[in-house]
Design a protein around this motif. Structure first.
Motif, PDB file in Angstrom:
ATOM      1  N   ASP A 275      39.163  41.760  54.063  1.00  0.00           N
ATOM      2  CA  ASP A 275      39.677  43.067  53.573  1.00  0.00           C
ATOM      3  C   ASP A 275      38.640  42.965  52.265  1.00  0.00           C
ATOM      4  OD1 ASP A 275      40.672  45.348  52.420  1.00  0.00           O
ATOM      5  OD2 ASP A 275      42.354  45.192  53.740  1.00  0.00           O
ATOM      6  N   PRO A 276      37.920  44.381  52.089  1.00  0.00           N
ATOM      7  CA  PRO A 276      37.260  44.726  50.882  1.00  0.00           C
ATOM      8  C   PRO A 276      38.806  44.713  49.179  1.00  0.00           C
ATOM      9  CG  PRO A 276      36.958  46.286  51.689  1.00  0.00           C
ATOM     10  CD  PRO A 276      38.267  45.576  53.040  1.00  0.00           C
ATOM     11  N   LEU A 277      39.736  45.117  49.668  1.00  0.00           N
ATOM     12  CA  LEU A 277      40.564  45.283  48.783  1.00  0.00           C
ATOM     13  C   LEU A 277      40.631  43.614  47.738  1.00  0.00           C
ATOM     14  CD1 LEU A 277      43.630  47.295  50.555  1.00  0.00           C
ATOM     15  CD2 LEU A 277      42.563  47.592  48.449  1.00  0.00           C
ATOM     16  N   ALA A 278      39.806  42.602  48.502  1.00  0.00           N
ATOM     17  CA  ALA A 278      40.553  41.119  48.099  1.00  0.00           C
ATOM     18  C   ALA A 278      39.878  41.220  46.659  1.00  0.00           C
ATOM     19  CB  ALA A 278      40.063  40.385  48.730  1.00  0.00           C
ATOM     20  N   GLU A 279      38.144  42.052  46.788  1.00  0.00           N
ATOM     21  CA  GLU A 279      38.325  41.956  45.673  1.00  0.00           C
ATOM     22  C   GLU A 279      38.304  43.107  44.427  1.00  0.00           C
ATOM     23  OE1 GLU A 279      33.658  42.186  45.157  1.00  0.00           O
ATOM     24  OE2 GLU A 279      33.062  43.926  44.446  1.00  0.00           O
ATOM     25  N   SER A 280      38.598  44.494  44.985  1.00  0.00           N
ATOM     26  CA  SER A 280      38.987  45.281  44.114  1.00  0.00           C
ATOM     27  C   SER A 280      40.489  45.399  43.207  1.00  0.00           C
ATOM     28  CB  SER A 280      38.651  46.091  44.656  1.00  0.00           C
ATOM     29  OG  SER A 280      39.430  46.928  46.245  1.00  0.00           O
ATOM     30  N   SER A 281      42.035  44.833  44.023  1.00  0.00           N
ATOM     31  CA  SER A 281      42.912  44.682  43.479  1.00  0.00           C
ATOM     32  C   SER A 281      42.675  43.214  42.695  1.00  0.00           C
ATOM     33  CB  SER A 281      43.332  44.242  45.050  1.00  0.00           C
ATOM     34  OG  SER A 281      43.650  42.749  45.387  1.00  0.00           O
ATOM     35  N   GLN A 282      42.263  42.642  43.223  1.00  0.00           N
ATOM     36  CA  GLN A 282      42.336  40.989  42.027  1.00  0.00           C
ATOM     37  C   GLN A 282      41.561  41.334  40.272  1.00  0.00           C
ATOM     38  OE1 GLN A 282      40.777  36.887  41.913  1.00  0.00           O
ATOM     39  NE2 GLN A 282      42.529  36.859  42.601  1.00  0.00           N
ATOM     40  N   LEU A 283      40.563  42.480  40.600  1.00  0.00           N
ATOM     41  CA  LEU A 283      39.729  42.977  39.906  1.00  0.00           C
ATOM     42  C   LEU A 283      40.049  44.606  38.896  1.00  0.00           C
ATOM     43  CD1 LEU A 283      36.543  44.301  38.342  1.00  0.00           C
ATOM     44  CD2 LEU A 283      36.411  45.519  39.916  1.00  0.00           C
ATOM     45  N   ALA A 284      41.222  44.659  39.241  1.00  0.00           N
ATOM     46  CA  ALA A 284      42.019  46.455  38.543  1.00  0.00           C
ATOM     47  C   ALA A 284      43.287  45.217  37.845  1.00  0.00           C
ATOM     48  CB  ALA A 284      42.486  47.005  39.817  1.00  0.00           C
ATOM     49  N   ARG A 285      43.590  44.378  38.376  1.00  0.00           N
ATOM     50  CA  ARG A 285      44.012  43.189  37.581  1.00  0.00           C
ATOM     51  C   ARG A 285      43.471  42.610  36.164  1.00  0.00           C
ATOM     52  NH1 ARG A 285      45.153  36.787  39.413  1.00  0.00           N
ATOM     53  NH2 ARG A 285      43.278  37.027  38.442  1.00  0.00           N
ATOM     54  N   ASP A 286      42.877  41.722  36.765  1.00  0.00           N
ATOM     55  CA  ASP A 286      41.734  41.472  35.593  1.00  0.00           C
ATOM     56  C   ASP A 286      41.470  42.385  33.786  1.00  0.00           C
ATOM     57  OD1 ASP A 286      41.672  38.532  36.976  1.00  0.00           O
ATOM     58  OD2 ASP A 286      40.156  38.652  37.028  1.00  0.00           O
ATOM     59  N   LEU A 287      41.196  43.755  35.078  1.00  0.00           N
ATOM     60  CA  LEU A 287      40.413  45.042  34.099  1.00  0.00           C
ATOM     61  C   LEU A 287      41.262  44.622  33.195  1.00  0.00           C
ATOM     62  CD1 LEU A 287      38.011  47.209  36.617  1.00  0.00           C
ATOM     63  CD2 LEU A 287      37.448  45.618  33.590  1.00  0.00           C
ATOM     64  N   VAL A 288      43.028  45.552  33.318  1.00  0.00           N
ATOM     65  CA  VAL A 288      43.583  45.314  32.244  1.00  0.00           C
ATOM     66  C   VAL A 288      44.179  43.617  31.796  1.00  0.00           C
ATOM     67  CG1 VAL A 288      46.591  45.376  32.881  1.00  0.00           C
ATOM     68  CG2 VAL A 288      45.513  47.246  34.242  1.00  0.00           C
ATOM     69  N   ILE A 289      44.098  42.588  32.164  1.00  0.00           N
ATOM     70  CA  ILE A 289      44.642  41.760  31.071  1.00  0.00           C
ATOM     71  C   ILE A 289      43.063  41.887  29.547  1.00  0.00           C
ATOM     72  CG2 ILE A 289      44.762  39.498  31.345  1.00  0.00           C
ATOM     73  CD1 ILE A 289      45.940  39.352  34.144  1.00  0.00           C
ATOM     74  N   ALA A 290      42.468  42.010  30.858  1.00  0.00           N
ATOM     75  CA  ALA A 290      40.679  41.324  30.011  1.00  0.00           C
ATOM     76  C   ALA A 290      40.920  42.793  28.211  1.00  0.00           C
ATOM     77  CB  ALA A 290      39.580  42.600  30.364  1.00  0.00           C
ATOM     78  N   LYS A 291      41.594  43.799  28.810  1.00  0.00           N
ATOM     79  CA  LYS A 291      41.711  45.468  27.465  1.00  0.00           C
ATOM     80  C   LYS A 291      42.683  44.397  26.519  1.00  0.00           C
ATOM     81  CE  LYS A 291      42.733  50.038  26.611  1.00  0.00           C
ATOM     82  NZ  LYS A 291      43.818  51.560  27.443  1.00  0.00           N
ATOM     83  N   ALA A 292      43.756  44.287  27.242  1.00  0.00           N
ATOM     84  CA  ALA A 292      44.922  43.689  26.168  1.00  0.00           C
ATOM     85  C   ALA A 292      44.124  42.294  25.634  1.00  0.00           C
ATOM     86  CB  ALA A 292      46.011  42.919  27.372  1.00  0.00           C
ATOM     87  N   THR A 293      43.709  41.806  26.292  1.00  0.00           N
ATOM     88  CA  THR A 293      43.402  40.381  25.786  1.00  0.00           C
ATOM     89  C   THR A 293      42.014  40.310  24.157  1.00  0.00           C
ATOM     90  OG1 THR A 293      41.778  39.359  27.542  1.00  0.00           O
ATOM     91  CG2 THR A 293      44.693  38.699  27.306  1.00  0.00           C
ATOM     92  N   GLY A 294      41.116  41.606  24.372  1.00  0.00           N
ATOM     93  CA  GLY A 294      39.769  41.567  24.124  1.00  0.00           C
ATOM     94  C   GLY A 294      38.788  40.699  24.194  1.00  0.00           C
ATOM     95  N   VAL A 295      38.842  39.727  25.172  1.00  0.00           N
ATOM     96  CA  VAL A 295      37.417  39.061  25.598  1.00  0.00           C
ATOM     97  C   VAL A 295      36.522  39.935  26.246  1.00  0.00           C
ATOM     98  CG1 VAL A 295      38.459  39.191  28.716  1.00  0.00           C
ATOM     99  CG2 VAL A 295      37.280  37.001  27.228  1.00  0.00           C
ATOM    100  N   HIS A 296      35.364  38.901  26.338  1.00  0.00           N
ATOM    101  CA  HIS A 296      33.886  39.681  26.891  1.00  0.00           C
ATOM    102  C   HIS A 296      34.129  39.315  28.215  1.00  0.00           C
ATOM    103  CE1 HIS A 296      30.203  39.450  28.017  1.00  0.00           C
ATOM    104  NE2 HIS A 296      30.499  40.722  28.890  1.00  0.00           N
ATOM    105  N   TYR A 297      34.590  40.257  29.558  1.00  0.00           N
ATOM    106  CA  TYR A 297      35.359  40.004  30.719  1.00  0.00           C
ATOM    107  C   TYR A 297      33.886  40.318  31.866  1.00  0.00           C
ATOM    108  CZ  TYR A 297      36.950  40.459  35.152  1.00  0.00           C
ATOM    109  OH  TYR A 297      37.382  40.000  36.665  1.00  0.00           O
TER     110      TYR A 297
END
Length: 425
Positions: free
Chosen positions: A206-228
């Motif tokens: 399922d292509p959602l395997a990629e995009s759903s986890q990416l959406a999660r990570d981008l939210v966490i990346a914004k909160a942490t300020g990491v270079h993702y």
């Protein structure tokens, strides 16, 4: 080797203008660039108008050593890199042992330095075995020279682990690189879930395997300020997510592999495991989206995900065969042929995707322009004559590529690393 003089080479000067000049190298550096260099040299090579560029940079390669030397070694992989025109690569941690500890990392780094023909920067793992919940000691690994952190080949399955990892990576000012894949949505799939998988009777991812986890990570990346950094982006939804995240100030960069730019699931005409890769080839709409994302700057760079396997591992059906294709010896050539020669992009854009952006994103040392005083890391490409890719020409141990038989321009004639010839056709 003394002084090396490259005569009659075309190189990019500005505004996509190519100029014919001579370049003199001495003691690992460029010492003279002129319309005609008259200084005597130990060796002179006539480029006959071939394209001279700074050495290419690939942020995503698998050299398989230690642990899987039957697939590739640092020696064969780095020679393949040089044959592709690359002078700098970032090596993934899917190894045995996995570089999640200082001892393992130091062993791998020493082997890279002893046997590499090009500059090799080593990733350390986010967690032990690429799957553990406890995050590695990133401060110690960064101090040992880890260029960035990733569990490539595995998505980080829990948000708590990803949060801890991003906080730790941000603290040591290293990128965190993600193979985004929610395993609960893979469902034993071997290719993209869709029309083609149903027609071929093969289980789909399922292509959602990629995009759903990416959406999660981008939210966490914004909160942490990491270079993702997003590895091998492949779906339209993922491109849209990265584009939105950039607009929101998230420090995110993304790469795309040549195969996701040039192929889609409609090219899979039968059960041929040479087309099996992870992420899989997606739909024509997804391919159009990653091309558009590369052209508009949403996707920052091209990276090969060079993934050699043995002959036996890529035989037979998609089911049971290994995921992955080789690519470091054909990457520039395919991109030049299909993007520059076709008029979609310029030489300047291509060098931006394959040299400038990866260097800047990963804060790599060295000058990425052909200027006097710069390190003599460079490659010479024949952009005037076509070449047909054959299975017996590769320096890599892996020949698992669907591009055998392709007609390309831009064969590498010469690669120079620190002033020394690393590859010569």
């Amino acid at each position: 080797m003394g002084q090396l003089l490259i005569k009659n080479a075309r190189h990019l000067i500005h505004d996509n203008e190519l100029k014919m000049q001579d370049v003199l190298i001495n003691d690992g550096k460029i010492v003279e660039i002129a319309d005609k260099v008259t200084t005597p040299a130990t060796r002179t090579i006539d480029a006959h108008g071939a394209l001279l560029t700074p050495g290419l940079v690939d942020v995503h390669v698998h050299f398989r050593e230690p642990g899987f030397a039957y697939k590739e070694t640092v020696a064969t992989g780095s020679l393949a890199a040089a044959r592709g025109g690359f002078t700098t690569v970032l090596a993934m941690p899917n190894l045995n042992p996995v570089p999640a500890t200082q001892a393992a990392f130091q062993q791998i780094k020493a082997n890279n330095e002893a046997n590499g023909r090009v500059h090799i920067y080593q990733y350390a793992a986010i967690s032990e075995g690429l799957i553990a919940e406890d995050v590695s000691d990133m401060a110690a690994l960064a101090a040992d020279g880890a260029i960035a952190f990733t569990n490539d080949g595995k998505g980080v399955q829990t948000a708590a682990t990803m949060l801890t990892a991003m906080q730790a990576a941000a603290k040591v000012h290293r990128p965190l690189v993600a193979h985004v894949e929610d395993e609960s949505l893979v469902n034993g799939g071997v290719m993209n879930l869709g029309t083609r998988s149903r027609e071929l009777g093969l289980p789909g991812i399922d292509p959602l395997a990629e995009s759903s986890q990416l959406a999660r990570d981008l939210v966490i990346a914004k909160a942490t300020g990491v270079h993702y950094h997003v590895a091998h982006i492949s779906t339209k939804e993922s491109v849209n997510l990265v584009r939105f995240a950039k607009s929101q100030g998230v420090h995110v960069t993304a790469e795309v592999s040549p195969h996701h730019l040039l192929l889609d699931e409609t090219h899979i005409t039968g059960d041929n495991a040479y087309f099996k890769m992870n992420p899989p080839l997606r739909t024509p709409a997804d391919r159009a989206a990653v091309i558009a994302g590369l052209l508009d700057g949403t996707i920052d760079m091209v990276a090969t995900d060079h993934a050699p396997h043995s002959h036996e591992e890529k035989q037979g059906s998609f089911i049971g065969a290994a995921f992955g294709i080789t690519g470091i010896e054909t990457s520039f050539q395919l991109m030049y042929t299909h993007f520059v020669k076709s008029g979609i992009a310029t030489v300047e854009q291509l060098l931006n995707w394959m040299i400038i952006q990866p260097s800047q994103a990963f804060n790599l040392p060295g000058n990425r322009e052909l200027t006097i005083g710069a390190p003599a890391d460079m490659a010479l490409f024949d952009i005037d004559h076509e070449h047909t890719v054959t299975a017996d020409e590769f320096a890599s141990k892996g020949v698992n590529t669907p591009f055998i038989g392709a007609t390309i321009y831009g064969q590498t004639l010469l690669t120079v690393v620190d002033g020394q010839i690393a590859y010569e056709a």
